[in-house]
Every structure is written in structure tokens, then in C-alpha cells.
Design an enzyme around this catalytic site. Structure first.
Site, PDB file in Angstrom:
ATOM      1  N   ASP A  65       0.840  -1.204   0.000  1.00  0.00           N
ATOM      2  CA  ASP A  65       0.000   0.000   0.000  1.00  0.00           C
ATOM      3  C   ASP A  65       0.869   1.245   0.000  1.00  0.00           C
ATOM      4  OD1 ASP A  65      -2.529  -0.998  -0.033  1.00  0.00           O
ATOM      5  OD2 ASP A  65      -3.123  -0.182   1.896  1.00  0.00           O
ATOM      6  N   TYR A  67       2.026   4.814   1.547  1.00  0.00           N
ATOM      7  CA  TYR A  67       1.959   5.393   2.888  1.00  0.00           C
ATOM      8  C   TYR A  67       0.707   6.262   2.985  1.00  0.00           C
ATOM      9  CZ  TYR A  67       6.915   4.064   3.165  1.00  0.00           C
ATOM     10  OH  TYR A  67       8.104   3.367   3.169  1.00  0.00           O
ATOM     11  N   PHE A  78       7.905   2.108  -0.801  1.00  0.00           N
ATOM     12  CA  PHE A  78       8.934   2.290   0.227  1.00  0.00           C
ATOM     13  C   PHE A  78       9.530   3.701   0.251  1.00  0.00           C
ATOM     14  CE2 PHE A  78       9.076  -2.335  -0.547  1.00  0.00           C
ATOM     15  CZ  PHE A  78       8.801  -2.779   0.733  1.00  0.00           C
ATOM     16  N   HIS A 187       9.878  -9.460   5.018  1.00  0.00           N
ATOM     17  CA  HIS A 187       9.653  -8.032   4.791  1.00  0.00           C
ATOM     18  C   HIS A 187      10.588  -7.206   5.681  1.00  0.00           C
ATOM     19  CE1 HIS A 187       7.418  -4.205   4.548  1.00  0.00           C
ATOM     20  NE2 HIS A 187       6.907  -4.699   3.439  1.00  0.00           N
TER      21      HIS A 187
END
Length: 290
Positions: A65, A67, A78, A187
């Protein structure tokens, strides 16, 4: 439908823009932007595609998703805008690069510089309501980004796919490992980083070198070796002696020891390496950090 996206991607994804799910998706997203606060800004929804044209993609990193805090998302997974504090996952990515390669942690978490070098920083969902993680999931974005990954996997060869976490690994499960290098780990989130992310040597720069090395080891056939060697640069040789060639790029050193069962030859030029071996050549590869 006239979607404002880089021309190479527009051509590659043209069938998706006419499908019913995409029409419903665009209607939903348009209403969301009119009625509430949505990230990233509308002009940056396809920023990952626009900064990394279809014909320039070398590496794909899959996020989930955008931020959902103010000023963070700008269309690259990221990544955050200049001046925004690093989210925890991005902190851990930079920490691993620093620990692996000794590179200083940058002042900005803006990864535009990666995208412009051929790294597709693709979230599975391209929009989100402010402060509501996952709010635009299952609206059609996942199908669209699946199509983007699929067209890369099918139409290109020798890409590097970086799949961090179970979600990304499931999304990339169909990628042909014989055509592409697929790297997986947990992750970089603080919840999982210490369970296998740290120490994975995630650096992007040496990956094409390692991809070629893996193919050389797995094929063993002169025609295939030449194919991969001619298509993928190994940069500059720094030493050549009997049976040994050492090649380097900015971030790694590979020592290739060739032990042939019969005569072989190697041809090396600055900036690119061609290796001609007999069918029975054994390669031993040693990787050391520069």
C-alpha cells in the site's frame, strides 16, 4: 480510455485500460479524490511507471500500500518525499545496504534516483485514503498491478524481481525463474526484519552479475553461455591470469575460476565480458565484498 502513463507502459497495458474492472476502478478512485483525502496526489498515481519506462526496467521491487500519512506517498513503494522522516521499513532497507556495502545512509528517503536507473518501485495498490491503511484494496488495483508484473515477466528476460514478505512472494509466484532472477526474503518491517531480512545482501547493483553467474552455472552449454554473456554487462576486468578472471563493478567483486575438461578460450573487453567455454567446463565462483 486515455490514461496518462508513460508511452511504453500505455502500449504494454493497453488491454487492461478497456476492461470492466479498470473502468470501475477509475470511477471509484475519481470519487474518492473528490470526497476525501487520498494519497498520493492524483498526478503521481502512476509515478512508478512514469519514472521507470517499460523499456528501461531492470529490477522490480513490489510493495503493498502507499503510505497513508501526510506528505509521505509519491507513487513509489517504500519511498518518501524529500524532508519526510524515514518510515521503519525504509530505515531497515538503508541499514541493510549500509551493513552490506558500507554505503552511507542517505539524507533523503526519496528513491526517485533508483526509479530513474531502472528500478520499478511498484505498490500492489496505487492509492489509499488518508490514515486508513488498505482502504483501496480489492477495488481493482491488484489486478492492474498483476498485469504489469505479468507483462514484464512474459515480454522481457533477465529481470531481477525482489519480493519482500509473503504478500509480494504470493503476487510474484507466477514469475518464471528460468527467465528471471527472483530474490525473496522476509519483509523489512520491524516486525520481521530480524527474522531474516538483515543479512540478505539486498543491493541492486551486483544483481545482473549474479544472474549471469547463476545462468553460467546452470546451463553449461556454449550457445547459452554466450547468449547471457553478450546480453548482460559485467563491467571492467581488473585481473586476468591463467584460468582466473576477476571482474568488478562498483559494489562487488566476482572471482571466476575456470577448470575445463578440455581446451577453452575467454575473450574480455572493457565494459563487457564474453566467456567461451567448452560444454564440460566447470566454473567456481567466489564473491567478496569490495
Amino acid at each position: 480510455m486515455n490514461v496518462q502513463i508513460e508511452e511504453g507502459w500505455k502500449k504494454a497495458l493497453a488491454p487492461e485500460f478497456e476492461k470492466d474492472y479498470f473502468v470501475r476502478l477509475t470511477d471509484f478512485v475519481r470519487q474518492e479524490y473528490q470526497q476525501t483525502t487520498v494519497y498520493p496526489p492524483g498526478r503521481l498515481i502512476f509515478n512508478a511507471f512514469n519514472l521507470c519506462p517499460f523499456d528501461k526496467v531492470k529490477v522490480v521491487i513490489i510493495g503493498q500500500d502507499p503510505y497513508h500519512g501526510p506528505g509521505q506517498a509519491h507513487g513509489l513503494c517504500f519511498s518518501v518525499n524529500d524532508g519526510v522522516a524515514f518510515p521503519p521499513s525504509l530505515q531497515n532497507i538503508f541499514k541493510e545496504i549500509h551493513d552490506d556495502l558500507g554505503m552511507p545512509i542517505p539524507a533523503s528517503g526519496n528513491l526517485t534516483r533508483w526509479a530513474e536507473q531502472g528500478v520499478l518501485l511498484l505498490n500492489a495498490t496505487l492509492t489509499v485514503r488518508a490514515h486508513q491503511a488498505g482502504s483501496h484494496q480489492r477495488r481493482g488495483w491488484e489486478e492492474f498491478t498483476d498485469a504489469a508484473i505479468r507483462v514484464l515477466a512474459e515480454q522481457k528476460e533477465h529481470l531481477v524481481f525482489i519480493l519482500w514478505g509473503a504478500y509480494a512472494q504470493k503476487k510474484g509466484a507466477f514469475i518464471d525463474r528460468n527467465k528471471h532472477l527472483v530474490l525473496t526474503s522476509v519483509h523489512p518491517s520491524p516486525l520481521s526484519a530480524y527474522n531474516g531480512f538483515f543479512g540478505t545482501s539486498i543491493s541492486v547493483a551486483p544483481m545482473n552479475t549474479w544472474w549471469l553467474m547463476e545462468r553460467l552455472l546452470s546451463t553449461g552449454k556454449k550457445q547459452q553461455i554466450n547468449k547471457y554473456a553478450k546480453e548482460i554487462p559485467l563491467l571492467h576486468p581488473i585481473k586476468r591470469s591463467k584460468g582466473i578472471v576477476i571482474l568488478y563493478d562498483d559494489l562487488c567483486v566476482c572471482q571466476i575460476s575456470c577448470i575445463p575438461s578440455r581446451a577453452h578460450s575467454s575473450r574480455i573487453s572493457s565494459g563487457r565480458c564474453w566467456l567461451d567455454f567448452s560444454d564440460m567446463c566447470l566454473l567456481q565462483i567466489k564473491h567478496t565484498q569490495a
